[in-house]
Scaffold this motif. Sequence first.
Motif, short mmCIF file in Angstrom:
data_model
loop_
_atom_site.label_atom_id
_atom_site.label_comp_id
_atom_site.label_asym_id
_atom_site.label_seq_id
_atom_site.Cartn_x
_atom_site.Cartn_y
_atom_site.Cartn_z
N SER A 98 -2.73 10.00 4.72
CA SER A 98 -2.40 8.48 4.82
C SER A 98 -3.56 7.66 5.68
CB SER A 98 -1.28 8.27 5.12
OG SER A 98 -0.83 8.56 6.60
N GLY A 99 -3.45 6.55 5.12
CA GLY A 99 -4.48 5.42 6.03
C GLY A 99 -3.80 5.23 7.46
N THR A 100 -2.56 5.40 7.74
CA THR A 100 -1.90 5.54 8.96
C THR A 100 -2.35 6.65 9.80
OG1 THR A 100 0.06 4.28 8.11
CG2 THR A 100 0.15 5.47 10.31
N HIS A 131 -3.03 -3.87 11.18
CA HIS A 131 -2.03 -2.96 10.37
C HIS A 131 -1.59 -2.09 11.78
CE1 HIS A 131 -0.41 0.17 7.94
NE2 HIS A 131 -0.30 -0.73 6.87
N GLU A 157 2.42 0.44 12.05
CA GLU A 157 2.20 1.59 12.15
C GLU A 157 3.28 2.41 13.19
OE1 GLU A 157 -1.93 3.08 12.26
OE2 GLU A 157 -2.17 1.65 10.33
N GLU A 174 -9.96 -4.90 10.88
CA GLU A 174 -9.38 -4.43 9.78
C GLU A 174 -10.38 -4.92 8.44
OE1 GLU A 174 -5.19 -4.48 9.97
OE2 GLU A 174 -5.28 -5.32 7.81
N ASN A 201 -5.36 -7.37 5.71
CA ASN A 201 -4.22 -7.40 4.82
C ASN A 201 -3.16 -8.64 5.12
OD1 ASN A 201 -1.74 -6.85 3.83
ND2 ASN A 201 -1.43 -4.70 4.51
N ASP A 249 -10.49 -0.01 10.36
CA ASP A 249 -9.53 0.31 9.40
C ASP A 249 -9.89 -0.29 7.86
OD1 ASP A 249 -7.28 0.05 7.64
OD2 ASP A 249 -5.84 -0.70 8.95
N ALA A 276 -8.92 0.59 4.92
CA ALA A 276 -8.08 0.82 4.06
C ALA A 276 -8.57 0.11 2.61
CB ALA A 276 -6.60 0.48 4.18
N ARG A 277 -9.01 -1.05 2.71
CA ARG A 277 -9.45 -1.70 1.46
C ARG A 277 -11.11 -2.28 1.61
NH1 ARG A 277 -4.49 -3.53 2.69
NH2 ARG A 277 -2.95 -2.97 0.99
N CYS A 317 -9.22 4.52 2.40
CA CYS A 317 -8.32 5.04 1.75
C CYS A 317 -8.74 4.92 0.27
CB CYS A 317 -6.98 3.96 1.55
SG CYS A 317 -5.90 3.63 3.40
N SER A 331 -6.10 5.69 -2.19
CA SER A 331 -4.89 5.05 -2.52
C SER A 331 -5.20 3.52 -2.61
CB SER A 331 -3.70 5.61 -2.02
OG SER A 331 -3.73 5.24 -0.53
N LYS A 332 -4.33 2.83 -2.53
CA LYS A 332 -4.31 1.18 -2.75
C LYS A 332 -5.22 1.00 -3.94
CE LYS A 332 -3.44 1.09 1.93
NZ LYS A 332 -3.03 2.55 2.19
C1 LIG Z 1 -4.88 -2.47 6.27
C2 LIG Z 1 -4.15 -1.28 6.15
N1 LIG Z 1 -4.36 -0.34 6.72
C3 LIG Z 1 -3.88 0.92 6.65
C4 LIG Z 1 -2.68 1.15 5.94
C5 LIG Z 1 -1.81 2.38 5.73
O1 LIG Z 1 -2.11 2.98 4.72
P1 LIG Z 1 -0.91 4.11 4.21
O2 LIG Z 1 0.15 3.58 3.62
O3 LIG Z 1 -1.75 5.24 3.39
O4 LIG Z 1 -0.51 4.92 5.69
C6 LIG Z 1 -2.42 0.13 4.94
C7 LIG Z 1 -1.34 0.28 4.03
O5 LIG Z 1 -0.95 -0.75 3.31
C8 LIG Z 1 -3.24 -1.19 5.18
O6 LIG Z 1 -2.83 -2.24 4.24
#
Ligand SMILES: Cc1ncc(COP(=O)(O)O)c(C=O)c1O
Length: 330
Positions: free
Chosen positions: A59-61, A85, A90, A135, A139, A168, A170-171, A196, A198-199
């Motif tokens: 996971s991103g976390t 995030h 987290e 980030e 988000n 971070d 993720a996107r 990530c 996913s997303k």
């Molecule tokens: C900016 C950001 N970082 C990290 C994450 C965490 O990803 P995950 O849900 O895979 O743990 C998210 C999830 O929405 C996110 O928006």
Amino acid sequence: MPPVDLRSDTLTRPTDAMRAAMAGAEVGDDVYGEDPSVNRLEEQVADLFGHEAAVLVPSGTMGNQIGLRLLVPPAEELVCDADSHVVTYEHGAPALHGGIQTRTLPGGLLDADEVAAFLRPPGWGTVATSAVSVEQTHNRGGGAVHPLPVLQRLREVTAAAGVAMHCDGARIWNAAIASGTDLEEYGRLFDTLSVCLSKGLGAPVGSLVVTDATRAARARVMRKRLGGGMRQAGVLAAAGSYALEHHVERLADDHRRAQLIADALDVGPVDTNIVAVQVHDAVAVAAAAREHGVLVSVVGPRTIRLVTHLDVDDAGAQRAAGVVGELLAR
Ligand SMILES: Cc1ncc(COP(=O)(O)O)c(C=O)c1O
């Protein structure tokens, strides 16, 4: 008619083609480093960012937490913005898992001069800042992109202070597509990145920690310690490789649809695929939207969030804009 689900970009279901790629994946035991599909994906992602190595995590976390712990020793400091995030969603993981102290700037995009003035180098008798987390895209900042020159300047000021940088990401793919920036440009600015699959990319599971070879070896130990060592993870890696090949360029469609929604709701320009809308009562608006077949997130008492993704086509975006627009006009 099924609802238009704009709560998050993690909601996409694997497409049939992605499922076929997963079903056909060559696999091995990744805890032994012997899953060929995982090894291929890790090399591919490391290359994209111009780094030596990448480590697949669930996971991103977990990617963020490993990335941060690679840079910040226990009882030292991480600087980030208050809406990040890593400190918002987290569940206290930096403190719990890493013994990391966080100190936050006001929420939103970072400004290099503000960060420079905020850092506390060792020797002041204060807790030393070890790393800054950025980030990209942001988000809670409505999918905003840190412009490349801002990141470059951040790198200058942190390097001058001997402070590392984590992304971070993720996107980060959305940022790259929206700004036309090469991923390698981003990669060279950060010591660790969590990205990530996913997303917006639509893979069911998977993120990668991107970094140098020495840190990657430590990351693999941390991953195992956290319970993130996976066996035949090639089925997931195959989804990720498929997503990288087929779902990156199309993010521009998500951005276009987010702008369509933003225009209809009169909320101004958006950078990527997230539309944050100020409303009088977010819970009430989200509940009413649900009754009309549109699912949105509540991210604050007066803020709802709409995220476009692989499962939202033009008709879905128009339907969402119509329903939410109607509710706002009441
Ligand atoms: C900016 C950001 N970082 C990290 C994450 C965490 O990803 P995950 O849900 O895979 O743990 C998210 C999830 O929405 C996110 O928006």
